[in-house]
Each structure stands twice: as C-alpha cells, then as structure tokens.
Design a protein around this motif. Structure first.
Motif, short mmCIF file in Angstrom:
data_model
loop_
_atom_site.label_atom_id
_atom_site.label_comp_id
_atom_site.label_asym_id
_atom_site.label_seq_id
_atom_site.Cartn_x
_atom_site.Cartn_y
_atom_site.Cartn_z
N THR A 314 0.83 -1.21 0.00
CA THR A 314 0.00 0.00 0.00
C THR A 314 0.86 1.25 0.00
O THR A 314 0.62 2.20 -0.77
N LEU A 315 1.88 1.27 0.84
CA LEU A 315 2.79 2.41 0.88
C LEU A 315 3.53 2.58 -0.44
O LEU A 315 3.74 3.72 -0.90
N GLN A 318 1.21 4.17 -2.99
CA GLN A 318 1.05 5.59 -2.72
C GLN A 318 2.27 6.38 -3.17
O GLN A 318 2.15 7.48 -3.72
#
Length: 322
Positions: A314-315, A318
């Motif tokens: 997820t990071l 992003q």
C-alpha cells in the motif's frame, strides 16, 4: 564496415599495448569478415589459430579490459553483474527471446563462420522498473561479460557539440572490448524532436545509427527506453530484436515477491494479492518485499506476515502514484 587495413592497425596497436583480449577480438572480426566474403576455409584457419594460441598462452599474460581508461572511463559505468536468467520474472515469450540471444552469442563463432551475425543489437522498451536493466545484467552474467552502462542523458548534456565523437569512442570499445553495452534512457537520443535542437539531435542520432549498423557482433549493444511512443520509428528496423516489457500480472507479482523474501516467506499465503499488486512494477514489488522483510526482522519475527506485506504494498503504491 571497418576495412582490413583498419583491423590490422587495431591488431598492431593492441599487440604493442599488451592487450591480448583486444588483439583476439579484432582477429575474430577479421575471421568474420572473411566468412562473409565467402572465404570460409581462411576464416576457419584464423579461428583455429586463435583458439590454439589462447590454449597455450599463460593466463598471467592476459590483460583484463574490464575497467575502461582515459576518456572512455568518463562515458561508461562498469559493473560485473551476478544475476541469472532464473532471477528474471517475465512472460515465457520474452524469456524465450532472451534465451535465443544468449544461445546465439554462445554459438557466435559457428554463425560467423557461415556468414551469419548473432543477435547483438537489442532495443528494450517498457515502463520503468519492469526488468530492462536487469535483462542487460542477465546477458552479461550468463555470458561472463562486464556490463558497460552509457547514460545518454548525461552524455548529451555534458558533451554538447562533442556527442558524436564521444559515441565513436564507445563504439570503438564495442569492437575492441567484448561486453554488454547498455545505452540507458535511449529516448534522450532517439526521440522525435521539434524546435531549435532538432538539427543537432538529428546529427547525433544519425551518427549513432551509423555506429550501430557497424557494431561488432562480438559485443551486445542494448538500448533501453521507457517511452517507445516518442521514438523515431526509423529506429526499430536498425535493431536485431525489439523486446517489450510490461507491468507484472498477478502470478508474476507473487513470483517476484516470493523470490525476494526467500525463507522469510515460509508459511505466508500470497493468494488473492492481485488488488494490492495491481499497477506496481517489478522494482516496486521488490522494494515492498524488502520493506515487509525489514519490519518482520526488526520485531524479531522469523517470517513475514500478510499484514506486513499488504502495508508495504500500500505504501509503495502511494509512493509510485505520488
């Protein structure tokens, strides 16, 4: 194509300098020239003499040519990759093309004796982080060669007005110093241009194409670009093969992650991760796996959890979107 006189001159210079590898490289080019002219017996005799000389020559007399000197040292970055074809995650068709290039290079003497050049001019195109540079590393490692990376954007900005001459130095090395030559960010040179720089850019590109056409089959020239759409279409026919790279599909994504985690993936279920890996490149997946591994190790765990990996993916998404 270089004339016989130029080859002889290069052989004399390399002999005088004690550069045995360069001497043999040029001698092999002479053999290839004779084979293309139909003089197969002479070509075979030259190659037999080279092989016999190499077997009897003391290894201490061999001059290593891995590290460029002089002006060339400012133009290329030298590495000695240790990555195998098994480490490259890619579609079967693409792996097949790479295997063919490796096989032709390993059998280049046989091909050249019959007047055929092995594939040695490759254009790799696709999004960043999808394995283009790694492919060049695989070629170098599998063939036991050094890799010389030419940063074209830096060469163009640093040597404006001298670029064609600097390119000649690199391609002279292609003929004299067997290796894998990676022209990274090729779109800096091959893009369609408008404006005041179009004349200079066209002259540089034309010089590159001439040098590429004459490039020695003893080395592999690899041009990598992230932006196929902006390349001059005339470029594609100058290469022996154009290999296309894409973002990994879910199965390939899992393979990349599992490979990087190694034993830390023990007991970890990677099923149904397609949503978390969608849109990430091979390089993004490697970075995410590394981040998850470090989180697990720093808390004293013996393996990565699904939560570790999901958070890292997820990071990474992003970061790539930002």
């Amino acid at each position: 194509m270089a004339g016989l006189g130029e080859h002889i001159t290069a052989m004399v210079r390399s002999h005088a300098a004690g550069d045995d590898a360069a001497f043999y490289s040029v001698a092999l080019q002479v053999a290839a020239r004779e084979a293309r002219s139909g003089h197969h017996v002479l070509a075979g005799d030259i190659r037999k003499a080279i092989d016999a000389s190499r077997q009897t020559m003391p290894s201490a007399n061999v001059t290593r040519l891995d590290q460029p000197r002089g002006d060339l040292a400012d133009l290329v970055e030298t590495t000695h990759p240790e990555v195998s074809l098994r480490d490259l995650v890619a579609p079967a068709e693409l792996i097949g093309h790479i295997k063919q290039v490796i096989a032709e290079q390993r059998q280049r003497h046989t091909l050249l004796e019959h007047g055929f050049a092995p594939a040695h001019r490759l254009l790799l195109e696709g999004p960043p982080g999808t394995g283009k540079t790694m492919t060049a590393s695989v070629l170098a490692s599998e063939l036991g060669l050094a890799m010389y990376t030419v940063r074209l954007d830096g060469l163009l900005s640093k040597y404006m007005g001298e670029t064609a001459g600097k390119l000649r130095l690199v391609f002279d090395a292609v003929a004299q110093r067997r290796g894998v030559y990676l022209f990274d960010e090729f779109d800096a040179l091959g893009a369609n241009r408008t404006g005041n720089d179009v004349g200079e850019a066209r002259r540089i590109l034309n010089s590159f194409l001439v040098f590429l056409e004459q490039a020695s089959p003893e080395s592999i020239v690899v041009a990598a670009t992230n932006h196929r759409s902006i390349l001059d279409r005339a470029l594609f026919r100058r290469f022996d093969a154009v290999l296309t790279y894409d973002l990994p599909d879910p199965r390939q994504a899992v393979s990349v992650i599992r490979s990087r985690l190694g034993s830390l993936a023990t007991g970890l279920s990677l099923a149904r991760l397609s949503g978390a890996t969608l849109g990430l490149s091979h390089a993004d997946l490697v970075k995410a796996a590394e981040a998850a591994a470090k989180s697990a190790l720093m808390r004293g765990a013996a393996s990565v959890t699904r939560d570790d990996l999901t958070a890292a993916l997820t990071l990474r998404r992003q970061a790539s979107i930002g």
